[in-house]
Design a protein around this motif. Structure first.
Motif, PDB file in Angstrom:
ATOM      1  N   VAL A   7       0.851  -1.185   0.000  1.00  0.00           N
ATOM      2  CA  VAL A   7       0.000   0.000   0.000  1.00  0.00           C
ATOM      3  C   VAL A   7       0.894   1.244   0.000  1.00  0.00           C
ATOM      4  O   VAL A   7       1.810   1.339   0.814  1.00  0.00           O
ATOM      5  N   PRO A   8       0.641   2.207  -0.877  1.00  0.00           N
ATOM      6  CA  PRO A   8       1.393   3.452  -0.833  1.00  0.00           C
ATOM      7  C   PRO A   8       1.119   4.182   0.494  1.00  0.00           C
ATOM      8  O   PRO A   8      -0.042   4.343   0.882  1.00  0.00           O
ATOM      9  N   VAL A   9       2.180   4.605   1.171  1.00  0.00           N
ATOM     10  CA  VAL A   9       2.050   5.233   2.487  1.00  0.00           C
ATOM     11  C   VAL A   9       2.821   6.539   2.531  1.00  0.00           C
ATOM     12  O   VAL A   9       3.977   6.617   2.101  1.00  0.00           O
ATOM     13  N   SER A  10       2.175   7.542   3.091  1.00  0.00           N
ATOM     14  CA  SER A  10       2.813   8.805   3.422  1.00  0.00           C
ATOM     15  C   SER A  10       2.652   8.986   4.930  1.00  0.00           C
ATOM     16  O   SER A  10       1.526   9.080   5.428  1.00  0.00           O
ATOM     17  N   LEU A  11       3.760   9.002   5.649  1.00  0.00           N
ATOM     18  CA  LEU A  11       3.757   9.134   7.103  1.00  0.00           C
ATOM     19  C   LEU A  11       4.159  10.548   7.471  1.00  0.00           C
ATOM     20  O   LEU A  11       5.252  11.004   7.131  1.00  0.00           O
ATOM     21  N   TRP A  12       3.252  11.255   8.161  1.00  0.00           N
ATOM     22  CA  TRP A  12       3.496  12.625   8.594  1.00  0.00           C
ATOM     23  C   TRP A  12       3.800  12.631  10.081  1.00  0.00           C
ATOM     24  O   TRP A  12       3.018  12.108  10.877  1.00  0.00           O
ATOM     25  N   LEU A  13       4.920  13.238  10.460  1.00  0.00           N
ATOM     26  CA  LEU A  13       5.328  13.332  11.856  1.00  0.00           C
ATOM     27  C   LEU A  13       5.097  14.761  12.333  1.00  0.00           C
ATOM     28  O   LEU A  13       5.700  15.708  11.821  1.00  0.00           O
ATOM     29  N   THR A  14       4.185  14.903  13.302  1.00  0.00           N
ATOM     30  CA  THR A  14       3.853  16.222  13.820  1.00  0.00           C
ATOM     31  C   THR A  14       4.046  16.225  15.334  1.00  0.00           C
ATOM     32  O   THR A  14       4.136  15.175  15.962  1.00  0.00           O
ATOM     33  N   ALA A  36       7.271  -3.834  18.035  1.00  0.00           N
ATOM     34  CA  ALA A  36       8.410  -3.815  17.118  1.00  0.00           C
ATOM     35  C   ALA A  36       9.214  -2.546  17.349  1.00  0.00           C
ATOM     36  O   ALA A  36       8.644  -1.496  17.677  1.00  0.00           O
ATOM     37  N   PRO A  37      10.529  -2.619  17.202  1.00  0.00           N
ATOM     38  CA  PRO A  37      11.352  -1.415  17.385  1.00  0.00           C
ATOM     39  C   PRO A  37      10.933  -0.303  16.420  1.00  0.00           C
ATOM     40  O   PRO A  37      10.782  -0.541  15.214  1.00  0.00           O
ATOM     41  N   LEU A  38      10.761   0.873  16.961  1.00  0.00           N
ATOM     42  CA  LEU A  38      10.322   2.012  16.156  1.00  0.00           C
ATOM     43  C   LEU A  38      11.307   2.295  15.019  1.00  0.00           C
ATOM     44  O   LEU A  38      10.887   2.634  13.912  1.00  0.00           O
ATOM     45  N   ALA A  39      12.586   2.128  15.268  1.00  0.00           N
ATOM     46  CA  ALA A  39      13.586   2.369  14.227  1.00  0.00           C
ATOM     47  C   ALA A  39      13.367   1.437  13.034  1.00  0.00           C
ATOM     48  O   ALA A  39      13.514   1.853  11.878  1.00  0.00           O
ATOM     49  N   ASP A  40      13.009   0.177  13.294  1.00  0.00           N
ATOM     50  CA  ASP A  40      12.747  -0.771  12.208  1.00  0.00           C
ATOM     51  C   ASP A  40      11.494  -0.379  11.425  1.00  0.00           C
ATOM     52  O   ASP A  40      11.455  -0.479  10.194  1.00  0.00           O
ATOM     53  N   LEU A  41      10.464   0.062  12.145  1.00  0.00           N
ATOM     54  CA  LEU A  41       9.223   0.485  11.487  1.00  0.00           C
ATOM     55  C   LEU A  41       9.472   1.712  10.619  1.00  0.00           C
ATOM     56  O   LEU A  41       9.002   1.783   9.473  1.00  0.00           O
ATOM     57  N   LEU A  42      10.218   2.666  11.146  1.00  0.00           N
ATOM     58  CA  LEU A  42      10.550   3.877  10.388  1.00  0.00           C
ATOM     59  C   LEU A  42      11.360   3.515   9.146  1.00  0.00           C
ATOM     60  O   LEU A  42      11.095   4.033   8.048  1.00  0.00           O
ATOM     61  N   ALA A  43      12.319   2.613   9.290  1.00  0.00           N
ATOM     62  CA  ALA A  43      13.144   2.204   8.148  1.00  0.00           C
ATOM     63  C   ALA A  43      12.293   1.583   7.048  1.00  0.00           C
ATOM     64  O   ALA A  43      12.523   1.827   5.860  1.00  0.00           O
ATOM     65  N   ALA A  44      11.304   0.787   7.445  1.00  0.00           N
ATOM     66  CA  ALA A  44      10.421   0.166   6.449  1.00  0.00           C
ATOM     67  C   ALA A  44       9.649   1.223   5.667  1.00  0.00           C
ATOM     68  O   ALA A  44       9.519   1.133   4.442  1.00  0.00           O
ATOM     69  N   VAL A  45       9.162   2.229   6.367  1.00  0.00           N
ATOM     70  CA  VAL A  45       8.409   3.284   5.683  1.00  0.00           C
ATOM     71  C   VAL A  45       9.336   4.100   4.792  1.00  0.00           C
ATOM     72  O   VAL A  45       8.994   4.415   3.645  1.00  0.00           O
ATOM     73  N   LEU A  46      10.520   4.426   5.285  1.00  0.00           N
ATOM     74  CA  LEU A  46      11.470   5.191   4.470  1.00  0.00           C
ATOM     75  C   LEU A  46      11.876   4.433   3.210  1.00  0.00           C
ATOM     76  O   LEU A  46      12.122   5.046   2.168  1.00  0.00           O
ATOM     77  N   ALA A  47      11.925   3.110   3.292  1.00  0.00           N
ATOM     78  CA  ALA A  47      12.356   2.305   2.149  1.00  0.00           C
ATOM     79  C   ALA A  47      11.341   2.284   1.015  1.00  0.00           C
ATOM     80  O   ALA A  47      11.720   2.191  -0.154  1.00  0.00           O
ATOM     81  N   ALA A  48      10.051   2.388   1.351  1.00  0.00           N
ATOM     82  CA  ALA A  48       9.045   2.222   0.297  1.00  0.00           C
ATOM     83  C   ALA A  48       7.941   3.269   0.318  1.00  0.00           C
ATOM     84  O   ALA A  48       7.063   3.251  -0.538  1.00  0.00           O
ATOM     85  N   GLY A  49       7.955   4.174   1.288  1.00  0.00           N
ATOM     86  CA  GLY A  49       6.938   5.216   1.376  1.00  0.00           C
ATOM     87  C   GLY A  49       7.606   6.574   1.535  1.00  0.00           C
ATOM     88  O   GLY A  49       8.771   6.736   1.174  1.00  0.00           O
ATOM     89  N   THR A  50       6.849   7.520   2.068  1.00  0.00           N
ATOM     90  CA  THR A  50       7.425   8.840   2.322  1.00  0.00           C
ATOM     91  C   THR A  50       7.242   9.192   3.790  1.00  0.00           C
ATOM     92  O   THR A  50       6.258   8.795   4.427  1.00  0.00           O
ATOM     93  N   VAL A  51       8.203   9.946   4.312  1.00  0.00           N
ATOM     94  CA  VAL A  51       8.153  10.435   5.688  1.00  0.00           C
ATOM     95  C   VAL A  51       8.328  11.946   5.629  1.00  0.00           C
ATOM     96  O   VAL A  51       9.290  12.447   5.049  1.00  0.00           O
ATOM     97  N   THR A  52       7.359  12.647   6.242  1.00  0.00           N
ATOM     98  CA  THR A  52       7.360  14.104   6.212  1.00  0.00           C
ATOM     99  C   THR A  52       7.222  14.643   7.623  1.00  0.00           C
ATOM    100  O   THR A  52       6.398  14.167   8.399  1.00  0.00           O
ATOM    101  N   VAL A  53       8.017  15.647   7.933  1.00  0.00           N
ATOM    102  CA  VAL A  53       7.891  16.373   9.195  1.00  0.00           C
ATOM    103  C   VAL A  53       7.182  17.686   8.885  1.00  0.00           C
ATOM    104  O   VAL A  53       7.526  18.383   7.924  1.00  0.00           O
ATOM    105  N   CYS A  54       6.190  17.995   9.694  1.00  0.00           N
ATOM    106  CA  CYS A  54       5.430  19.237   9.553  1.00  0.00           C
ATOM    107  C   CYS A  54       6.361  20.446   9.655  1.00  0.00           C
ATOM    108  O   CYS A  54       7.232  20.492  10.521  1.00  0.00           O
ATOM    109  N   THR A  55       6.165  21.408   8.768  1.00  0.00           N
ATOM    110  CA  THR A  55       7.005  22.602   8.732  1.00  0.00           C
ATOM    111  C   THR A  55       7.018  23.342  10.061  1.00  0.00           C
ATOM    112  O   THR A  55       8.084  23.680  10.587  1.00  0.00           O
TER     113      THR A  55
END
Length: 120
Positions: free
Chosen positions: A34-41, A62-81
Motif C-alpha cells: 500500500v502506498p504510504v505517506s507518514l506525517w510526523l507532527t 516492534a522497534p520504532l527504528a525498524d518500522l521507520l526504516a520500512a516506511v522510508l524504504a518504500a513510502g514517504t516520511v514528512t515532518v510538519c514545517t
C-alpha cells in the motif's frame, strides 16, 4: 487509482502506545504494497532525527527504528514545517529520505483520489 494511506502521528514518547501503533500500521501497509505517506507532527517530529527512533522502547512492540526504516524504504516520511521550526529542525537534521513540508502538501495528499487519512 489504488488506495493509499496518509498517516499523521501527533504524539511521540509522551503517548508511546498510540505512537507505536501509527508506525506499526504505516510499516504494515508499506510491506503489504500500500502506498504510504507518514506525517510526523508535534513530538513525533523528533523521530525523524537520526538516533531518536532507536531511543524509543515499548514492551511487546516492534522497534520504532525498524518500522521507520520500512516506511522510508518504500513510502514517504514528512515532518510538519511548523513542528520542525518549533524544534529548530531543518532537513539537514533529518534522517536520509525524510522531508519537511507544510499544510498545503498535507491537504493535497489527503484529498487525492483514493487517499485514506488516519490520525494518531
Amino acid at each position: 487509482m489504488s488506495a493509499s494511506l496518509v498517516i499523521k502521528v501527533t504524539v511521540g514518547a509522551d503517548d508511546p502506545e498510540r505512537c507505536n501503533q501509527a508506525f506499526t500500521v504505516a510499516a504494515t501497509a508499506v510491506v503489504s504494497g500500500v502506498p504510504v505517506s507518514l506525517w510526523l507532527t508535534g513530538e513525533a517530529a523528533w523521530f525523524a532525527v537520526p538516533g531518536r527512533a532507536e531511543e524509543f522502547t515499548l514492551p511487546h512492540a516492534a522497534p520504532l527504528a525498524d518500522l521507520l526504516a520500512a516506511v522510508l524504504a518504500a513510502g514517504t516520511v514528512t515532518v510538519c514545517t511548523q513542528c520542525a521550526a518549533r524544534r529548530d529542525l531543518t532537513e539537514a537534521d533529518l534522517v536520509e529520505g525524510a522531508r519537511i513540508a507544510g499544510a498545503a502538501a498535507f491537504v493535497e495528499e489527503v484529498v487525492a483520489e483514493g487517499a485514506k487519512p488516519l490520525v494518531y
